[in-house]
Design a protein around this motif. Structure first.
Motif, PDB file in Angstrom:
ATOM      1  N   ARG A   1      25.599 -19.072   2.595  1.00  0.00           N
ATOM      2  CA  ARG A   1      26.006 -17.677   2.524  1.00  0.00           C
ATOM      3  C   ARG A   1      26.613 -17.220   3.845  1.00  0.00           C
ATOM      4  NH1 ARG A   1      22.032 -12.751   0.754  1.00  0.00           N
ATOM      5  NH2 ARG A   1      21.004 -13.146   2.724  1.00  0.00           N
TER       6      ARG A   1
ATOM      7  N   ALA B   1      15.819 -22.773   0.564  1.00  0.00           N
ATOM      8  CA  ALA B   1      16.304 -21.422   0.851  1.00  0.00           C
ATOM      9  C   ALA B   1      17.236 -21.435   2.061  1.00  0.00           C
ATOM     10  CB  ALA B   1      15.129 -20.484   1.104  1.00  0.00           C
TER      11      ALA B   1
ATOM     12  N   ARG C   1      13.872 -15.916   7.852  1.00  0.00           N
ATOM     13  CA  ARG C   1      14.073 -15.449   6.491  1.00  0.00           C
ATOM     14  C   ARG C   1      13.719 -16.541   5.470  1.00  0.00           C
ATOM     15  NH1 ARG C   1      16.270 -11.443   3.754  1.00  0.00           N
ATOM     16  NH2 ARG C   1      17.652 -11.957   2.052  1.00  0.00           N
TER      17      ARG C   1
ATOM     18  N   ILE D   1      20.790 -22.555   1.252  1.00  0.00           N
ATOM     19  CA  ILE D   1      21.700 -21.597   0.611  1.00  0.00           C
ATOM     20  C   ILE D   1      21.945 -20.387   1.501  1.00  0.00           C
ATOM     21  CG2 ILE D   1      21.680 -22.238  -1.829  1.00  0.00           C
ATOM     22  CD1 ILE D   1      19.473 -20.372  -2.384  1.00  0.00           C
ATOM     23  N   LEU D   2      20.988 -20.049   2.347  1.00  0.00           N
ATOM     24  CA  LEU D   2      21.241 -18.958   3.303  1.00  0.00           C
ATOM     25  C   LEU D   2      22.350 -19.366   4.278  1.00  0.00           C
ATOM     26  CD1 LEU D   2      17.596 -17.741   4.080  1.00  0.00           C
ATOM     27  CD2 LEU D   2      19.368 -16.442   2.862  1.00  0.00           C
TER      28      LEU D   2
END
Lengths: 425, 425
Positions: free
Chosen positions: B208, B201, B187, B204-205
């Protein structure tokens, strides 16, 4: 009723000068999301019996299909009518009023329904002092009010937005003192978004921005925080409404008499329409947009229907289709190949006034996105502005996604009126 | 000491068959990060007086410059020596032992220092049962132990990792039941990362993924949670250590006698080195890598120094430089143009066995990343594997970033040994 900001009429400005000024105002916009409030409290001139919808304003009788269904659903959701028949009667008699989102400094996604209790993002353009609004994303379920559906599930999800998600996000934003959206969007463009049909990065970047406030709120036992953060974490489309509000707040600052730059693009069930920065609030309508799309499994081309859409405000300010070379993974969602997407994006430089100084495309060596559609250039080149959009089905709900092109007619009509209004320019 | 997993020796396999098997094992790897524990508790065979560092194992006397300084700093940080002179004496006499990270199923960033108390990510390859490790990112400060620096600030930041960040992340991972890294990395590739020099990215993924557990921990008043989450939110490079551990756990599953695929690439202050999947734990050394970089303001080419680096384990499994067309915004950080980056990425298909079935490149129409470097193809084509790396300065600290190429010599030596070991293949 609009909070658009304009310059005093200046008959000395040439079209080029007016366009340069409109572009500078657009490029210099500084949108911050500062709050979430019910529409009735913040949209200028809102009345409790008012339902807003997408596109140039029309009479009740002209709303058909999904957009009509969405208006009826909005009236029912807000308790403005006992039942469907009562809602239809209410609209027909004027007991329930219909307004165009843009006239209230707001923009609507697809059918774009606003009712008095619906929470909206409040986005201040700190460079120019005007404010733009957009209401919340309903969630991933294809059946949504803004796609012309209204049933118990839609009702529950809308209530959940009103009672849980919006209060939490609003409080986080107030505690945080607002979030600057321009740098966040610029960053999302480096992370595979174009913030119209792809908002995966922007959504988690926004979550990151409010995280400190959210952690404090957990400490303070504010209800609904956990649920809200998990909802946000799962909804990659959440940010669209913020990018739309930011775009509206940015575009509304463009109003400069004598400018041929496009300041809004929107459609309704009847057709597509644009505004020019130099012609104030007048809409120029044309036929429905031209589309090429990719349908979800089980759906066919003939199901595609137009029920409105104002998310092309993002393309109006140089995002969405005008930044699609940032978001090549959209090929999977809306069809097309990387080559076609890149070429389409590049093509938009032919119809725009300049290059955005903040929103940039890594694939083009950080060239600024093509920004500020010039109606004259659209007519001269025949290149029609592209937009990345969701596609609605005739039975309601989202059935796919794709790229649409604005019809030439609106631009021709707008320039004809421009020539009448500014003879000799 | 290694937890590498191999197939039983199978004299019947041709090189092509062995490579197909090694590729399938690499492509089928399923890395999950499940815990954070001190190195002494989880690295196989760890001893309290052991300091690990990057590259093929060497004698103390062979470590020079920043890598030597980093080893000394590690000994001081861990309290293995009273002072610098005592540390040097300790290494020289063997009282303090030196090991190569790879021999302990670990990989090191730059100088790659591990000491007994340092927390490491525990990454299980659930497809093959082996485990890979990597320790924590020290933060954005250019002066870091892994860049050859050791002073009070470095000491404080390392202690903060040990006492605050690592315990919180570890507990979140245990509560969460682990996080699958492969889909997360896939992703991130759609969001502008190549998970070597760009991890914005993925970081932060990852945040999350652990958010639900973190919110519970705030509720439970676990100390340090807020601080840790804010630290993570600000450190775009945080995920690199997870991608390295995932890559190590994936590459270690490739060991197949008779395969000419590369299973590790690393360098030390002395030079570059590779391992082949078909030749077990033997390193093949060559000169330092060839580089083209971009230096931070105020630094010059002649300052560049090699002090080790095992992050090229990411390129070994088809990420990093082998996915740089996903991360075109790196042009700003490490130099180069989008065109050069795209061409460089495409070039890697000439030296790889296949295309990754999970890690895909949107710009190439979701073609899988070039995966499984075949030493034979490197020699045949003369195309040298590329890697995106940070550049260290001779006085310690990071002074830039760039792209390096593996030297041809390692591949020639490895294949010469291969011919001796597997005559007639």
């Amino acid at each position: 009723m609009s909070t658009e900001v304009g310059l005093p009429y200046s008959p000395e400005l040439t079209v080029d000068e007016a366009n340069a000024e409109a572009f500078a105002r657009l490029d210099g916009a500084d949108p911050w999301v500062v709050d979430v409030r019910p529409a009735r409290e913040v949209l200028p001139g809102y009345r409790d019996n008012l339902v807003l919808t997408s596109g140039a304003p029309m009479a009740w009788a002209d709303y058909t299909g999904g957009q009509r269904e969405a208006l009826i659903g909005g009236a029912l959701f807000e308790g403005l009518a006992r039942d469907r028949a009562d809602a239809i009667d209410g609209f027909a008699t004027g007991r329930i009023e219909i307004g165009a989102c843009h006239d209230y400094s707001a923009v609507g996604s697809l059918a774009g329904i606003y009712t008095a209790s619906m929470p909206v993002f409040v986005v201040e353009n700190r460079a120019h002092g005007n404010v733009g609004f957009c209401n919340f994303y309903e969630g991933k379920e294809p059946r949504r009010l803004n796609y012309g559906c209204y049933d118990e599930g839609v009702h529950e999800r809308l209530l959940h937005v009103n009672s849980v998600l919006a209060p939490v996000v609003g409080e986080a934003l107030r505690r945080r003192g607002g979030v600057a959206l321009k740098p966040l969007i610029a960053r999302a463009l480096r992370m595979g978004d174009e913030v119209h049909s792809r908002n995966a990065a922007a959504s988690i970047l926004f979550n990151r921005e409010i995280l400190p406030a959210v952690l404090d709120m957990v400490d303070d036992k504010v209800p609904g925080v956990r649920e809200t953060m998990l909802h946000l974490a799962e909804n990659d489309y959440f940010f669209l409404r913020l990018s739309m509000a930011a775009a509206k707040a940015s575009a509304d600052a463009m109003v400069v008499p004598g400018s041929t730059l496009v300041s809004a693009m929107a459609f309704s069930c009847r057709g597509f329409a644009i505004k020019l920065a130099g012609l104030g609030d007048t809409w120029f309508e044309g036929p429905p947009p031209i589309h090429e799309g990719k349908l979800f499994a089980g759906h066919t081309e003939d199901e595609i229907t137009w029920m409105g859409g104002e998310s092309p405000i993002t393309e109006t300010i140089g995002l969405g289709g005008f930044a699609q070379a940032c978001a090549l993974s959209l090929q999977e969602y809306q069809g097309g190949s990387p080559e076609v997407m890149i070429e389409r994006n590049r093509e938009m430089y032919a119809v725009t006034h300049g290059e955005n100084s903040t929103y940039r495309i890594p694939l083009f060596g950080f060239r600024g996105t093509p920004t500020g559609i010039d109606a004259r250039k659209v007519l001269e080149t025949g290149v029609l502005p592209v937009m990345d959009v969701g596609l609605a089905g005739r039975d309601g709900g989202q059935i796919g996604a794709g790229v649409i092109r604005a019809p030439r007619e609106c631009f021709a009509d707008a320039l004809a009126e421009f020539d009448r209004r500014f003879p000799g320019r």
